[in-house]
Design a protein around this motif. Structure first.
Motif, PDB file in Angstrom:
ATOM      1  N   HIS A 765       0.827  -1.207   0.000  1.00 32.86           N
ATOM      2  CA  HIS A 765       0.000   0.000   0.000  1.00 32.86           C
ATOM      3  C   HIS A 765       0.863   1.260   0.000  1.00 32.86           C
ATOM      4  O   HIS A 765       0.364   2.359   0.252  1.00 32.86           O
ATOM      5  CB  HIS A 765      -0.928   0.007   1.218  1.00 32.86           C
ATOM      6  CG  HIS A 765      -1.969  -1.066   1.165  1.00 32.86           C
ATOM      7  ND1 HIS A 765      -3.291  -0.820   0.870  1.00 32.86           N
ATOM      8  CD2 HIS A 765      -1.880  -2.409   1.353  1.00 32.86           C
ATOM      9  CE1 HIS A 765      -3.975  -1.959   0.886  1.00 32.86           C
ATOM     10  NE2 HIS A 765      -3.138  -2.934   1.181  1.00 32.86           N
ATOM     11  N   GLY A 766       2.154   1.085  -0.257  1.00 26.82           N
ATOM     12  CA  GLY A 766       3.050   2.235  -0.359  1.00 26.82           C
ATOM     13  C   GLY A 766       3.477   2.809   0.975  1.00 26.82           C
ATOM     14  O   GLY A 766       3.965   3.944   1.041  1.00 26.82           O
ATOM     15  N   ILE A 767       3.333   2.052   2.068  1.00 26.15           N
ATOM     16  CA  ILE A 767       3.644   2.540   3.405  1.00 26.15           C
ATOM     17  C   ILE A 767       5.057   2.122   3.801  1.00 26.15           C
ATOM     18  O   ILE A 767       5.436   0.954   3.672  1.00 26.15           O
ATOM     19  CB  ILE A 767       2.624   1.990   4.420  1.00 26.15           C
ATOM     20  CG1 ILE A 767       1.217   2.452   4.070  1.00 26.15           C
ATOM     21  CG2 ILE A 767       2.988   2.410   5.843  1.00 26.15           C
ATOM     22  CD1 ILE A 767       1.061   3.946   4.020  1.00 26.15           C
ATOM     23  N   THR A 768       5.835   3.087   4.286  1.00 23.69           N
ATOM     24  CA  THR A 768       7.173   2.779   4.808  1.00 23.69           C
ATOM     25  C   THR A 768       7.298   3.064   6.298  1.00 23.69           C
ATOM     26  O   THR A 768       8.255   2.628   6.928  1.00 23.69           O
ATOM     27  CB  THR A 768       8.244   3.588   4.054  1.00 23.69           C
ATOM     28  OG1 THR A 768       7.989   4.990   4.213  1.00 23.69           O
ATOM     29  CG2 THR A 768       8.258   3.218   2.577  1.00 23.69           C
ATOM     30  N   HIS A 769       6.333   3.811   6.859  1.00 26.51           N
ATOM     31  CA  HIS A 769       6.343   4.051   8.306  1.00 26.51           C
ATOM     32  C   HIS A 769       4.944   4.428   8.751  1.00 26.51           C
ATOM     33  O   HIS A 769       4.167   5.030   8.000  1.00 26.51           O
ATOM     34  CB  HIS A 769       7.307   5.180   8.684  1.00 26.51           C
ATOM     35  CG  HIS A 769       7.313   5.473  10.160  1.00 26.51           C
ATOM     36  ND1 HIS A 769       7.828   4.585  11.086  1.00 26.51           N
ATOM     37  CD2 HIS A 769       6.831   6.523  10.874  1.00 26.51           C
ATOM     38  CE1 HIS A 769       7.675   5.099  12.306  1.00 26.51           C
ATOM     39  NE2 HIS A 769       7.075   6.262  12.193  1.00 26.51           N
TER      40      HIS A 769
END
Length: 793
Positions: A765-769
Motif C-alpha cells: 500500500h506504499g507505506i514505509t512508516h
C-alpha cells in the motif's frame, strides 16, 4: 532438596500472599483515628486562580480541615524538587520553575491540585470537596509540543520564555556533518513517540501520621524508593529532619516508573497529619490517576542516517522535541537526554552521531520515566530508521543490520555518544531469534494469510539498552542530584539463618525470590533460611530504590560484597576454632573447611560462636556476624537482543493481530529463568500496548480526552500472543555477578518490531512508516486511502 541456587526456576515466594489476597498494600493500612483526604483539582489546563471559597466545605458534615496553597506557603512549605539538572548548549542551567504542592496563583494542567479537604470518611471528603468554590480566569492552553513552540504561544511559566526548559546536545556536530557531506545515500524519518499513561494495578496512595508525643512523622506510600522520598520531602518540602521522618513502602502493586517520584499528595498528607493531629489517608481513584501520575514518552523527532555505497552507516543526526508537561517531575530532565541520546549508537558501529534535544513545557501532566525511560524512545528511533536505511539501499532488513553490528571482538566498545559498552554478541542473539521465529519460513505464512484475505507482516528489532544507572561521580557531573549506589546489610543470625536488608524495593520483580536465591547460593543454605527486608527507612540502610533495572546489578552486587565480608570474618572465626591459619580456610556449600582436610565448621556453628563468644578471637574480632556494603557501579550494564514480531491485519476493519512474538535477550547471568521470562513477557505486553493501542490525547486547549479506561485502551489478554522467550548470555564484565538486568528489555525491544511488522504488512500500500499507535482506525484509513491508487496501477 530441589536445587534453589543461581539458574533455578524457583517459584516466586511472594506470590502466595498476593494470589491469596493477603498482600499488605498502602490502601490496606488504616491507622487508629485516621481521617481521609480528597484533592480539589483544576478542571482547566491553564487559568489564573482569582479566589477560593472554602467556607461551605469547612462547615460540611465530618470535615476536619480544608487547606489551600496559601496555607502551605504561610508555613514556608517548599515546592516539589527536581532531582536532575540539565545544562543548555551554552552551559547555562535549564529553566527550573517552582512546582508548588498546591497551586498558587495559576493552574497549569487539568488535575493540578488546588485544595485538599480532610474529613472523617472519604465520602464526606468527596462531598465537601464539591463545595469548595474556586474562581478561575480561564486562559488559552498549549498542551502539545507544536502549540507550546508556536510564536506567541501561551506561557506555561511566565518566567520561561518560549516555554523552553532546555536546549541540549551531545556528539560531534562537525564530524557528523562531514559524514553526511560524503554520503552515498541518506535515509530520513520523522516520527512520534506517543505519550503513555501508566496504569499499575494499584493506584497511588499515601497515609501520613504525626506522633504528638515524639514529634515523629511516618508516611506510608506506594513508592519504588522510600529513602529518596524521605530525603526529598524532608529536606526540601516539609523541612523535617530525616531522623524524625519514617517512610514505609509496603507491598506495591506495580510501578513501571510512575511510583519513583515524590508527589504532592505524599507531602500533603504528612504535613496535614501534624495540623489536624490525626493520621490522614489518601487513595487515588483511577480517573484521578490519569491526571496526576507522571506520564511517559511524548517525543517528536526527525532523524537522518548517512550511508556509504555498501550500506555502512557513516553518521546519524537526530533532532528531538521532548514534552516535559507543566512541571519538572523528579527525574524528568535526564530521560530525554542521558537516558536517550547516549543510546543512539544502538548495536551499530555508526562512527559519528550528533543529537539535539529541546525540552518543552506544556499545559499537560508532567512527563517522567516510564518502563524503559528514554531507551524505548532511542531504540524505536534507531530500529525504525535502520528499516528506512534498508529501503533506501534496496537491502534486506537483516543484512543491513549484520553489516553494521558492533562485532563481539570489538568490546569494550566506545560509542560516539559517551557510553562504553562492556560486552555483547549481537550476531548470536540475532541468529537465535531468526531460528526460533522461523524467519526463513515467513513468506509461506504470508501467502497462506493472503489466501485467507489477511495481510501478514514481520518486523525485527535488534536493540540495546543501558541500565543499572551509574556511576555516582559521573552522573553527578551530568546533573544528578543524588547518588546511584546501592546498599545491603546482611545479618547472619545465631542459628545460621540470614536476614538481608536491602535499599532496593520490589513492586513485582520477584526480589524476595531472586535475592534469596543469590544468598542461598552464596552461603550454601536453603532459601527458606533467607529473609529479604525492604521498603522501610526505619529498618533498612539508606538505599536508592528500584528503577532502571538496577536491583540485581547494583543491589545484588551490594549483597554479594556484604556476603564476602561475612565470609571473610567467618574464616577468621573458623581458623580460631579449627586451630588453623585463616589463609588455609575455604568456604564452600555452607562449610568453612581447612584446605586439604576433612576438618570443617558449618555456617551455623560459626554464627553461634560469633554471638556466644566463649571461644572466640576477641582480641582480633568483634562479636556478631553482620556486615554492610555499598556498591557504586563503574558503568551501566548493557542488555540487548533481538525481537521478531508477526502480525496479521484484517483489511476490512484495520484490526492488527499479533500472531507470533519471539524475543531472545542477553541479560547477562540469569538468576531465575522463570522470572526473566515473566519480566520479558510483561515488558513485551506493554510494548505491544504502546505500538497498537495506547495513547494519551489532549484537545487543542489541553483538556484530557483519554482520562479513563473508557478512552485509553490498555492491552488485554486477547491482544497478546504466546510470547516465546529465550536468552543468549554474555556476562557483564564489571559487576561481581555478571548480571545486566531484564526488567525493561521487553518494553524496549518490542515496539519497533511490532511497527516494523505492521509496515511490512502494508508495504504493497506504499507505506514505509506508521506512527504509534497503529490503531484499527489509522490502519483502515491507510488501506482505504491507497486502494484507488493501487487499483489504478
Amino acid at each position: 532438596m530441589a536445587f534453589e541456587g543461581i539458574g533455578a526456576s524457583v517459584k516466586r515466594r511472594e506470590d502466595l500472599r498476593f494470589l491469596s489476597g493477603r498482600g499488605n498494600y498502602t490502601d490496606d493500612i488504616n491507622r487508629p483515628g485516621q481521617l481521609h483526604a480528597v484533592l480539589v483539582r483544576s478542571p482547566h489546563p491553564h487559568a489564573r486562580i482569582t479566589g477560593i471559597d472554602t467556607a461551605a466545605a469547612k462547615a460540611a458534615p465530618g470535615v476536619a480541615a480544608v487547606f489551600v496553597g496559601a496555607d502551605l506557603a504561610a508555613e514556608n512549605i517548599g515546592g516539589l524538587p527536581c532531582g536532575w539538572q540539565i545544562h543548555n548548549k551554552d552551559g547555562s542551567p535549564m529553566a527550573e520553575p517552582p512546582h508548588p504542592v498546591l497551586a498558587i496563583g495559576k493552574v497549569r494542567h487539568v488535575g493540578d491540585p488546588v485544595a485538599v479537604v480532610i474529613a472523617e470518611t472519604k465520602a464526606q471528603a468527596k462531598d465537601a470537596a464539591e463545595l469548595v468554590s474556586v474562581s478561575y480566569d480561564v486562559l488559552k492552553g498549549a498542551p502539545s509540543l507544536e502549540a507550546a513552540l508556536r510564536p506567541g504561544a501561551p506561557l506555561v511559566h511566565d518566567e520561561v520564555g518560549g516555554n523552553l526548559c532546555y536546549d541540549w546536545h551531545i556528539g560531534d556536530k562537525d564530524a557528523t556533518d562531514a559524514a553526511f557531506a560524503g554520503a552515498h545515500k541518506v535515509a530520513r524519518l520523522e516520527l512520534v513517540n506517543n505519550r503513555l499513561i501508566p496504569n499499575a494495578m494499584e493506584p497511588r496512595a499515601a497515609v501520613g501520621e504525626f506522633d504528638t508525643m515524639s514529634g515523629d512523622y511516618t508516611l506510608y506510600t506506594t513508592s519504588q524508593n522510600p529513602h529518596v522520598i524521605r530525603l526529598l520531602m524532608g529536606a526540601f518540602v516539609l523541612h523535617i529532619p530525616e531522623h524524625k521522618l519514617r517512610v514505609v513502602a509496603p507491598d506495591v502493586g506495580g510501578g513501571f516508573g510512575s511510583k519513583i517520584y515524590h508527589y504532592a499528595e505524599e507531602a500533603i498528607v504528612t504535613w496535614a497529619s501534624a495540623k489536624v493531629k490525626r493520621p490522614v489517608k489518601w487513595t487515588a481513584d483511577r480517573t484521578e490517576s490519569f491526571m496526576s501520575d507522571a506520564h511517559g514518552r511524548d517525543h517528536v523527532t526527525v532523524a537522518e542516517m548517512a550511508m556509504d555505497a555498501n550500506g555502512k552507516f557513516l553518521g546519524l543526526r537526530v533532532h528531538t522535541h521532548a514534552n516535559m508537561g507543566a512541571y519538572l517531575s523528579t527525574f524528568a530532565p535526564c530521560v530525554p537526554t542521558y537516558l536517550y541520546a547516549t543510546l543512539l549508537a544502538g548495536t551499530y558501529t555508526t562512527p559519528a552521531i550528533y543529537a539535539e534535544v529541546k525540552a518543552v513545557f506544556t499545559h499537560s501532566v508532567p512527563v517522567d520515566a516510564y518502563r524503559g525511560a528514554g531507551r524505548p524512545e532511542a531504540s524505536f528511533l534507531i530500529e525504525r530508521l535502520v528499516d528506512q536505511c534498508a529501503i533506501a539501499m534496496g537491502m534486506d532488513r537483516v543484512e543491513i543490520r549484520r553489516r553494521n553490528f558492533i562485532p563481539s571482538s570489538a568490546f569494550p566498545y566506545q560509542t560516539p555518544v559517551a557510553l562504553q559498552y562492556d560486552s555483547g554478541d549481537y550476531v548470536a542473539t540475532l541468529e537465535a531469534c531468526l531460528k526460533a521465529s522461523d524467519w526463513a519460513g515467513f513468506e509461506a505464512r504470508r501467502a497462506a494469510a493472503k489466501a485467507r484475505g489477511k495481510l501478514r507482516g514481520i518486523g525485527i528489532s535488534t536493540y540495546l539498552e543501558a541500565c543499572g544507572i551509574a556511576p555516582s561521580a559521573v552522573v553527578g557531573s551530568l546533573g544528578a542530584r543524588a547518588g546511584l549506589y546501592e546498599v545491603a546489610n546482611i545479618r547472619v543470625n545465631p542459628t545460621g539463618s540470614i536476614t538481608v536488608f536491602t535499599g532496593t524495593h520490589s513492586h513485582g520483580q520477584g526480589h524476595e525470590t531472586t535475592f534469596a536465591q543469590l544468598m542461598a547460593a552464596k552461603f550454601g543454605v536453603p532459601m527458606d533460611q533467607v529473609d529479604i527486608v525492604h521498603g522501610d527507612t526505619a529498618r533498612i540502610p539508606f538505599g536508592m530504590g528500584t528503577y532502571g533495572s538496577r536491583s540485581l546489578a547494583v543491589g545484588g552486587s551490594a549483597m554479594d560484597r556484604a556476603a564476602d565480608k561475612i565470609i571473610a570474618k567467618g574464616k577468621k572465626i573458623a581458623a580460631h576454632l579449627l586451630e588453623a591459619d585463616a589463609a588455609d580456610i575455604e568456604f564452600k556449600d555452607g562449610k568453612f573447611q581447612v584446605a586439604g582436610t576433612d576438618r570443617s565448621k558449618a555456617l551455623a556453628e560459626i554464627s553461634l560462636t560469633a554471638y556466644v563468644p566463649h571461644n572466640y578471637p576477641i582480641e582480633e574480632l568483634e562479636p556478631g556476624l553482620e556486615e554492610t556494603a555499598f556498591y557504586d557501579p563503574k558503568n551501566f550494564t548493557y542488555p540487548g537482543g533481538c525481537h521478531i514480531c508477526e502480525v496479521e491485519i484484517d483489511p476490512d476493519t484495520g484490526v492488527v493481530s499479533v500472531v507470533n512474538f519471539t524475543a531472545v535477550d542477553d541479560v547477562g547471568r540469569v538468576i531465575n529463568p522463570m522470572i526473566v521470562e515473566g519480566q520479558v513477557q510483561g515488558g513485551v505486553a506493554q510494548g505491544i500496548g504502546q505500538a497498537l493501542l495506547e495513547t494519551c490525547v489532549y484537545d487543542a486547549d489541553g483538556q484530557l480526552l483519554s482520562g479513563s479506561m473508557m478512552d485509553y485502551t490498555m492491552p488485554r489478554a486477547d491482544n497478546l500472543p504466546n510470547i516465546s522467550v529465550g536468552t543468549s548470555v554474555t556476562l557483564c564484565t564489571h559487576n561481581p555477578l555478571g548480571v545486566k538486568g531484564c526488567g525493561e528489555v521487553g518494553a524496549i525491544g518490542s515496539p519497533p518490531a511490532v511497527i516494523g511488522a505492521v509496515v511490512d504488512a502494508l508495504k504493497d500500500h506504499g507505506i514505509t512508516h506508521i506512527d504509534m499507535p497503529a490503531t484499527p482506525q489509522k490502519v483502515w484509513g491507510i488501506i482505504n486511502a491507497n486502494r484507488p491508487r493501487m487499483a489504478a496501477e
